[in-house]
Design a protein around this motif. Structure first.
Motif, PDB file in Angstrom:
ATOM      1  N   ARG A 199       2.002   4.488   0.672  1.00 32.73           N
ATOM      2  CA  ARG A 199       1.257   4.624  -0.576  1.00 32.73           C
ATOM      3  C   ARG A 199       1.341   6.030  -1.166  1.00 32.73           C
ATOM      4  N   ASN A 222      -7.438   3.074  -2.973  1.00 34.15           N
ATOM      5  CA  ASN A 222      -8.578   2.229  -2.656  1.00 34.15           C
ATOM      6  C   ASN A 222      -9.802   3.110  -2.442  1.00 34.15           C
ATOM      7  N   PRO A 223     -10.997   2.522  -2.427  1.00 35.44           N
ATOM      8  CA  PRO A 223     -12.214   3.345  -2.308  1.00 35.44           C
ATOM      9  C   PRO A 223     -12.253   4.220  -1.063  1.00 35.44           C
ATOM     10  N   GLU A 224     -11.567   3.826  -0.002  1.00 32.59           N
ATOM     11  CA  GLU A 224     -11.527   4.631   1.221  1.00 32.59           C
ATOM     12  C   GLU A 224     -10.782   5.945   1.026  1.00 32.59           C
ATOM     13  N   ASP A 225     -10.034   6.080  -0.058  1.00 29.64           N
ATOM     14  CA  ASP A 225      -9.339   7.328  -0.358  1.00 29.64           C
ATOM     15  C   ASP A 225     -10.234   8.346  -1.055  1.00 29.64           C
ATOM     16  N   THR A 226     -11.440   7.960  -1.417  1.00 30.47           N
ATOM     17  CA  THR A 226     -12.363   8.870  -2.085  1.00 30.47           C
ATOM     18  C   THR A 226     -12.686  10.050  -1.177  1.00 30.47           C
ATOM     19  N   VAL A 266     -12.336   6.893  -6.200  1.00 31.35           N
ATOM     20  CA  VAL A 266     -11.712   5.597  -6.465  1.00 31.35           C
ATOM     21  C   VAL A 266     -12.804   4.547  -6.509  1.00 31.35           C
ATOM     22  N   SER A 324     -14.228   0.580  -7.006  1.00 33.75           N
ATOM     23  CA  SER A 324     -13.809  -0.770  -6.679  1.00 33.75           C
ATOM     24  C   SER A 324     -14.035  -1.708  -7.843  1.00 33.75           C
ATOM     25  N   GLN A 357      -9.564   3.626 -10.930  1.00 37.50           N
ATOM     26  CA  GLN A 357      -9.925   2.315 -10.417  1.00 37.50           C
ATOM     27  C   GLN A 357      -9.038   1.951  -9.233  1.00 37.50           C
ATOM     28  N   ALA A 358      -9.567   1.150  -8.317  1.00 36.24           N
ATOM     29  CA  ALA A 358      -8.784   0.690  -7.176  1.00 36.24           C
ATOM     30  C   ALA A 358      -7.467   0.082  -7.638  1.00 36.24           C
ATOM     31  N   GLY A 359      -6.395   0.447  -6.939  1.00 42.06           N
ATOM     32  CA  GLY A 359      -5.066   0.002  -7.306  1.00 42.06           C
ATOM     33  C   GLY A 359      -4.319   0.960  -8.200  1.00 42.06           C
ATOM     34  N   SER A 371      -1.561   2.948  -5.246  1.00 42.33           N
ATOM     35  CA  SER A 371      -2.346   1.877  -4.627  1.00 42.33           C
ATOM     36  C   SER A 371      -3.624   2.414  -4.006  1.00 42.33           C
TER      37      SER A 371
END
Length: 115
Positions: free
Chosen positions: A67, A87-91, A113, A115, A13-15, A85
């Motif tokens: 991060r 976030n979905p952009e790290d997928t 990841v 959201s 999950q995000a975070g 930390s």
């Protein structure tokens, strides 16, 4: 033959956090000049995430600074990528890379990841 095997990917999950591992075989770890992590998201070009050089110097993409942390364990022939930390952009699919010289790649591990 030189082989790099990644592990540690998954759904988070995000975070949240994940730690990726890359184990090198078929080569003396001391002969590797640099190791790095790349990632490739769907429809995008593969991009450099982080590197660690022979002397221990590390470099990070601006998008992950503060991060992510890259480290190595010479005794285990392993390099790690600690990702915090998220976030979905790290997928993306994350790939391990080594220069010994010559360039070697692992098969990748999926990080997703939500959201």
């Amino acid at each position: 033959q030189v082989q790099l095997v990644e592990s540690g990917g998954g759904l988070v999950q995000a975070g949240g956090s994940l730690r990726l591992s890359c184990v090198a075989s078929g080569i003396n770890f001391y002969r590797i000049n640099a190791m790095g992590w790349y990632r490739q998201a769907p429809g995008k070009q593969r991009e450099l995430v982080a590197t660690i050089l022979r002397g221990g110097t590390t470099n990070f993409a601006d998008s992950v600074k503060g991060r992510f942390t890259i480290s190595r364990d010479v005794a285990k022939n392993t390099v790690y990528l600690q990702m915090n930390s998220l976030n979905p952009e790290d997928t993306a699919v994350y790939y391990c890379n080594a220069e010994a010289p010559g360039r070697y790649w692992g098969q990748g591990t999926q990080v997703t990841v939500s959201s």
